[in-house]
Design an enzyme around this catalytic site. Sequence first.
Site, PDB file in Angstrom:
ATOM      1  N   TYR A 116     -34.836   2.590  42.761  1.00 52.65           N
ATOM      2  CA  TYR A 116     -34.473   2.098  44.134  1.00 52.65           C
ATOM      3  C   TYR A 116     -33.071   1.664  44.370  1.00 52.65           C
ATOM      4  CZ  TYR A 116     -39.678   1.591  44.861  1.00 52.65           C
ATOM      5  OH  TYR A 116     -41.001   1.763  44.831  1.00 52.65           O
ATOM      6  N   LYS A 172     -43.464   5.540  31.069  1.00 48.07           N
ATOM      7  CA  LYS A 172     -43.653   7.096  31.179  1.00 48.07           C
ATOM      8  C   LYS A 172     -42.804   7.761  30.085  1.00 48.07           C
ATOM      9  CE  LYS A 172     -45.720  10.690  33.158  1.00 48.07           C
ATOM     10  NZ  LYS A 172     -47.399  10.688  33.018  1.00 48.07           N
ATOM     11  N   ASP A 202     -49.770   6.395  34.136  1.00 50.42           N
ATOM     12  CA  ASP A 202     -50.750   7.139  34.754  1.00 50.42           C
ATOM     13  C   ASP A 202     -52.245   6.285  34.346  1.00 50.42           C
ATOM     14  OD1 ASP A 202     -49.800   8.292  32.543  1.00 50.42           O
ATOM     15  OD2 ASP A 202     -50.397  10.250  33.083  1.00 50.42           O
ATOM     16  N   ASP A 252     -44.165  -1.687  41.648  1.00 52.64           N
ATOM     17  CA  ASP A 252     -44.439  -1.595  42.879  1.00 52.64           C
ATOM     18  C   ASP A 252     -45.849  -0.944  43.433  1.00 52.64           C
ATOM     19  OD1 ASP A 252     -43.857  -1.619  45.617  1.00 52.64           O
ATOM     20  OD2 ASP A 252     -42.514  -0.246  45.917  1.00 52.64           O
ATOM     21  N   ASP A 298     -49.717  -3.264  43.920  1.00 51.17           N
ATOM     22  CA  ASP A 298     -50.581  -3.186  44.999  1.00 51.17           C
ATOM     23  C   ASP A 298     -51.910  -2.538  44.732  1.00 51.17           C
ATOM     24  OD1 ASP A 298     -48.631  -3.985  46.974  1.00 51.17           O
ATOM     25  OD2 ASP A 298     -48.911  -2.282  48.210  1.00 51.17           O
TER      26      ASP A 298
END
Length: 361
Positions: free
Chosen positions: A141, A191, A223, A247, A251
């Site tokens: 980001y 990852k 994942d 992020d 959620d």
Amino acid sequence: MKKNIAVLPGDGIGPEVVSAGIRVLNEIGRIFNHEFTYTYGKIGGVAIDEENTPLPEATVEICKQSDAILLGAVGGPKWDTLPGHLRPEKGLLGIRKALQLFANLRPVTVYESLSEASTLKEEVIKGVDLLIVRELTGGIYFGEPRERRQQNGEEVVVDTLTYTRSEIERIVRKGFELAAVRRGKVTSVDKANVLESSRVWREVAIEIAKDFPQVELEHMLVDNAAMQLIRNPRQFDVMVTENMFGDILSDEASMLTGSLGMLPSSSLSDGGPGLYEPIHGSAPDIAGKGLANPLATIASIGMMLKYEFSLEKEADAVQQALDTVLSEGYRTADLAREGEKSLSTDEMTDKLLEVLAKVTV
Ligand code: NAD
């Protein structure tokens, strides 16, 4: 205790839930004899409208001078078509960067009395009590370059994922420190089978674990973590992860509780004021209608009392009041089942204040 709080109501339902939060802080101040004062600042769409920037310098100053920051939410359809640097979200990213708020804490607690509000089965979510620790000021980001360019007659887009080793160290360490005072387990999410940054992340986690022999460390690919969060969320205590993974996972985890309107968060730096906010957005669909659930913001006030001011008794009182209003069956519209009576934002806040006064007698 005297504390000055920077208040950034923002857009949509932001001002509605923030004013509920302030009523609770004032009541805590009255009951426990603390003095809370407030300095207001603009952020997001309202700042774009009035000052042509999502984060005026004055707002950054107000925050830097404060003991803690209370934020509502930013954004809305009105500003969705503006260029990138003039988007409300830029205000959020900017304040995190300006105050070096590198650690975002998102507790996900399933309230017994609300376990039917989740879309997941009660037996899956019962007793869930996890904390996502998300890195907030690095990663994709913020990385440069970020651009569109022409290459061989085609448009190419680039985003960049960058971390320094020390940025990874400080957030992973925060995860271990928090796990040490919780149930003693860190799940480091990465990852590492694909990304170099994740391989370094994993190395750092293994190194830091040596300083915390009482904390168990497990590694999980992002994942798999996304899948495990809805398959068996009780397995998690503290999940620590980089910005974008955090992020998305936070959620996802929020839906374990059934409503975005229930979940608080805090963003901490090393030594400066922390920022406290509900995790939900500005909910333009219900803004101005008195329908917003104020409990996420009130729970964020609980986090402020606990993490920023070390006021454990006061934080417990807020938590108990939250538990009580819910177990007594009071619901805002987002939580109410079909046919169930629901309270407005103000009515729910009134009810909570009434309970708070009794809890603290
Ligand atoms: P949202 O969280 O605003 O709303 C999603 C859904 O949840 C909506 O149906 C909304 O009515 C409901 N909801 C959210 N909070 C609620 C509450 N307290 N009480 C009752 N219902 C609630 O997410 P969105 O619709 O994707 O985004 C709307 C705007 O908010 C966008 O501009 C987005 O960029 C922004 N946003 C801001 C933040 C932030 O400020 N931290 C976070 C997420 C989204």
